[in-house]
Design a protein around this motif. Structure first.
Motif, PDB file in Angstrom:
ATOM      1  N   PRO A  76       0.827  -1.206   0.000  1.00 49.60           N
ATOM      2  CA  PRO A  76       0.000   0.000   0.000  1.00 49.60           C
ATOM      3  C   PRO A  76       0.862   1.257   0.000  1.00 49.60           C
ATOM      4  N   GLY A  77       0.536   2.215  -0.861  1.00 50.31           N
ATOM      5  CA  GLY A  77       1.263   3.471  -0.920  1.00 50.31           C
ATOM      6  C   GLY A  77       2.650   3.369  -1.523  1.00 50.31           C
ATOM      7  N   GLU A  78       2.950   2.289  -2.219  1.00 50.21           N
ATOM      8  CA  GLU A  78       4.282   2.078  -2.783  1.00 50.21           C
ATOM      9  C   GLU A  78       4.244   2.218  -4.303  1.00 50.21           C
ATOM     10  N   ILE A  79       5.318   2.789  -4.863  1.00 51.63           N
ATOM     11  CA  ILE A  79       5.500   2.844  -6.303  1.00 51.63           C
ATOM     12  C   ILE A  79       6.618   1.885  -6.676  1.00 51.63           C
ATOM     13  N   VAL A  80       6.299   0.918  -7.521  1.00 53.37           N
ATOM     14  CA  VAL A  80       7.276  -0.053  -8.009  1.00 53.37           C
ATOM     15  C   VAL A  80       7.464   0.185  -9.498  1.00 53.37           C
ATOM     16  N   LEU A 109       5.502  13.016 -13.714  1.00 58.53           N
ATOM     17  CA  LEU A 109       6.091  12.204 -12.644  1.00 58.53           C
ATOM     18  C   LEU A 109       5.831  12.839 -11.282  1.00 58.53           C
ATOM     19  N   ALA A 110       5.953  14.158 -11.211  1.00 53.12           N
ATOM     20  CA  ALA A 110       5.656  14.849  -9.942  1.00 53.12           C
ATOM     21  C   ALA A 110       4.196  14.656  -9.553  1.00 53.12           C
ATOM     22  N   LEU A 111       3.310  14.629 -10.544  1.00 51.30           N
ATOM     23  CA  LEU A 111       1.892  14.393 -10.264  1.00 51.30           C
ATOM     24  C   LEU A 111       1.689  13.004  -9.665  1.00 51.30           C
ATOM     25  N   LEU A 112       2.315  11.985 -10.245  1.00 48.84           N
ATOM     26  CA  LEU A 112       2.163  10.627  -9.712  1.00 48.84           C
ATOM     27  C   LEU A 112       2.679  10.536  -8.277  1.00 48.84           C
ATOM     28  N   LEU A 113       3.783  11.211  -7.997  1.00 46.49           N
ATOM     29  CA  LEU A 113       4.312  11.210  -6.631  1.00 46.49           C
ATOM     30  C   LEU A 113       3.363  11.915  -5.671  1.00 46.49           C
ATOM     31  N   SER A 114       2.777  13.024  -6.115  1.00 41.71           N
ATOM     32  CA  SER A 114       1.854  13.746  -5.230  1.00 41.71           C
ATOM     33  C   SER A 114       0.596  12.925  -4.968  1.00 41.71           C
ATOM     34  N   LEU A 115       0.140  12.155  -5.954  1.00 50.19           N
ATOM     35  CA  LEU A 115      -1.022  11.294  -5.743  1.00 50.19           C
ATOM     36  C   LEU A 115      -0.714  10.200  -4.735  1.00 50.19           C
ATOM     37  N   ARG A 116       0.510   9.682  -4.795  1.00 49.46           N
ATOM     38  CA  ARG A 116       0.919   8.688  -3.790  1.00 49.46           C
ATOM     39  C   ARG A 116       0.909   9.309  -2.396  1.00 49.46           C
ATOM     40  N   ASP A 117       1.452  10.513  -2.284  1.00 46.58           N
ATOM     41  CA  ASP A 117       1.564  11.151  -0.971  1.00 46.58           C
ATOM     42  C   ASP A 117       0.207  11.612  -0.432  1.00 46.58           C
ATOM     43  N   GLU A 118      -0.635  12.137  -1.292  1.00 47.62           N
ATOM     44  CA  GLU A 118      -1.908  12.704  -0.843  1.00 47.62           C
ATOM     45  C   GLU A 118      -3.012  11.665  -0.690  1.00 47.62           C
ATOM     46  N   TRP A 159      14.460   5.863 -11.137  1.00 46.29           N
ATOM     47  CA  TRP A 159      15.192   6.566 -10.076  1.00 46.29           C
ATOM     48  C   TRP A 159      14.392   7.747  -9.547  1.00 46.29           C
ATOM     49  N   ASN A 160      13.684   8.441 -10.428  1.00 47.70           N
ATOM     50  CA  ASN A 160      12.976   9.655 -10.045  1.00 47.70           C
ATOM     51  C   ASN A 160      11.646   9.406  -9.349  1.00 47.70           C
ATOM     52  N   ILE A 161      11.079   8.223  -9.526  1.00 45.65           N
ATOM     53  CA  ILE A 161       9.707   8.054  -9.037  1.00 45.65           C
ATOM     54  C   ILE A 161       9.520   6.861  -8.113  1.00 45.65           C
ATOM     55  N   ALA A 162      10.338   5.820  -8.230  1.00 45.08           N
ATOM     56  CA  ALA A 162      10.003   4.537  -7.597  1.00 45.08           C
ATOM     57  C   ALA A 162      10.570   4.402  -6.189  1.00 45.08           C
ATOM     58  N   ASP A 163       9.864   3.631  -5.368  1.00 41.84           N
ATOM     59  CA  ASP A 163      10.390   3.182  -4.085  1.00 41.84           C
ATOM     60  C   ASP A 163      11.211   1.908  -4.278  1.00 41.84           C
ATOM     61  N   ARG A 164      10.699   1.036  -5.153  1.00 45.21           N
ATOM     62  CA  ARG A 164      11.411  -0.205  -5.475  1.00 45.21           C
ATOM     63  C   ARG A 164      11.441  -0.382  -6.982  1.00 45.21           C
TER      64      ARG A 164
END
Length: 340
Positions: free
Chosen positions: A47-51, A200-209, A225-230
């Motif tokens: 949950p809440g992870e970007i792969v 990419l910034a939008l996808l990260l903000s959706l994960r955070d919000e 490198w710019n977007i993923a946790d794993r």
């Protein structure tokens, strides 16, 4: 004297989406052997992870993504969502696709040129029989996707939008159903460099919000490198290296990952040019499936390390879907020793 117990490690959350032993095999044509497009993959998304799922064209990553979505039924193995096995009946898949949404590579191909932005975003609500305020839901989805004020875009058609705006409409169409996970297949490949960072910034903000999870399918390790946790690196139907993005991309263990990283503009390593195309998935080599293109084997380094014969003949295990760094390579220092 009393002692204070050591703090326990925080519990690892159960995966939101998981694949176990997932395989997709396509029948061969005219008597040819079946093609193992996906060949025993384990993959978890928390949950809440970007792969990020990374690899060359033809490595099986899009087929894996389609199987995770239920668009392609697996030949073997299982997909589970929130702990429940995925069913492939029409009712099960409809309910599942409300919770897991797809964002495609080419927004121009994803949007009907005869539909307004409003209708494009509202389509999912109508398919799923949304009972609430449709206009408010469409406006909220567009605003979350960065199209503000949303009402200004309601009556526009795709040809009246920029490429970045069209991709935001596609993302809004996914968000309007309030999914828990999105699968994005090359979500910025068709966009100009100046717009890619915004998406990419939008996808990260959706994960955070929103706590939104995502599987991002890409050939670009720089994007990972710019977007993923794993990151999970795929080659010829298998995950060959996986782990936290910092571990995999700053200290890659698999020669294939090293080769992909070496051609990035910001890389300090000498570019590694892989010989030939990936083998046909209907004729997967013995041993390590990368050995016919491996620069470590070609340079003699594997021979000096005493693993060359194993590279050519000994199979490697399927990597588990866990969160730690893992690699399937006989020459890697952290390679597993069990065979499949």
């Amino acid at each position: 004297m009393t002692t204070t117990p050591a703090p326990s490690a925080p519990p690892v959350p159960a995966p939101l989406l998981s694949a176990a032993g997932l395989s997709v095999t396509f029948p061969g044509r005219r008597g040819a052997a079946p093609a193992r497009a996906v060949d025993g993959v384990d993959l978890d998304i928390a949950p809440g992870e970007i792969v990020a799922l990374v690899g060359e064209s033809g490595c099986g990553k899009t087929t894996l993504a389609r199987s995770l979505l239920g668009l392609v039924a697996p030949t073997a193995g299982q997909v589970a969502f929130a702990g429940a096995p995925l069913g492939y009946g029409a009712r099960d898949l409809k309910a599942y696709r409300r919770r897991v949404q797809l964002v495609l590579q080419d927004p121009s191909g994803s949007l009907n040129p005869r539909h307004t932005v409003y209708d494009a975003v509202a389509e999912g609500l109508r398919i799923h029989g949304h009972q609430g305020d449709e206009r408010a839901a469409v406006a909220e989805a567009l605003a979350r996707a960065g199209l503000r004020p949303p009402e200004r875009f309601f009556l526009r058609y795709p040809h009246e939008l920029s490429g970045g705006q069209r991709q935001r409409v596609v993302i809004a169409g996914a968000l309007v159903l309030e999914p828990e996970l999105i699968i994005a297949d090359e979500p910025v490949a068709s966009l100009d460099a100046s717009v890619r960072g915004e998406i990419l910034a939008l996808l990260l903000s959706l994960r955070d919000e929103l706590g939104l999870s995502a599987l991002v399918v890409t050939h670009d390790l720089g994007l990972a490198w710019n977007i993923a946790d794993r990151v999970a690196v795929m080659y010829l139907g298998r995950i060959v290296e996986t782990g936290p993005v910092e571990d995999v991309l700053t200290a890659p263990q698999h020669p294939y990952t090293q080769a992909l990283l070496s051609v990035l503009p910001e890389s300090d390593a000498a570019p590694v040019v892989l010989t030939g195309e990936p083998p046909d998935p209907s004729r997967i080599p013995q041993g390590c499936r990368f050995h016919v293109r491996c620069q470590v084997l070609a340079s003699g380094a594997a021979e000096r390390a005493g693993v060359a014969d194993r590279c050519r003949t000994a199979p490697l295990p399927v990597l588990t879907g866990g969160a730690g760094a893992q690699v399937a390579c006989h020459a890697a220092t952290t390679a597993p020793t069990a065979t499949e």
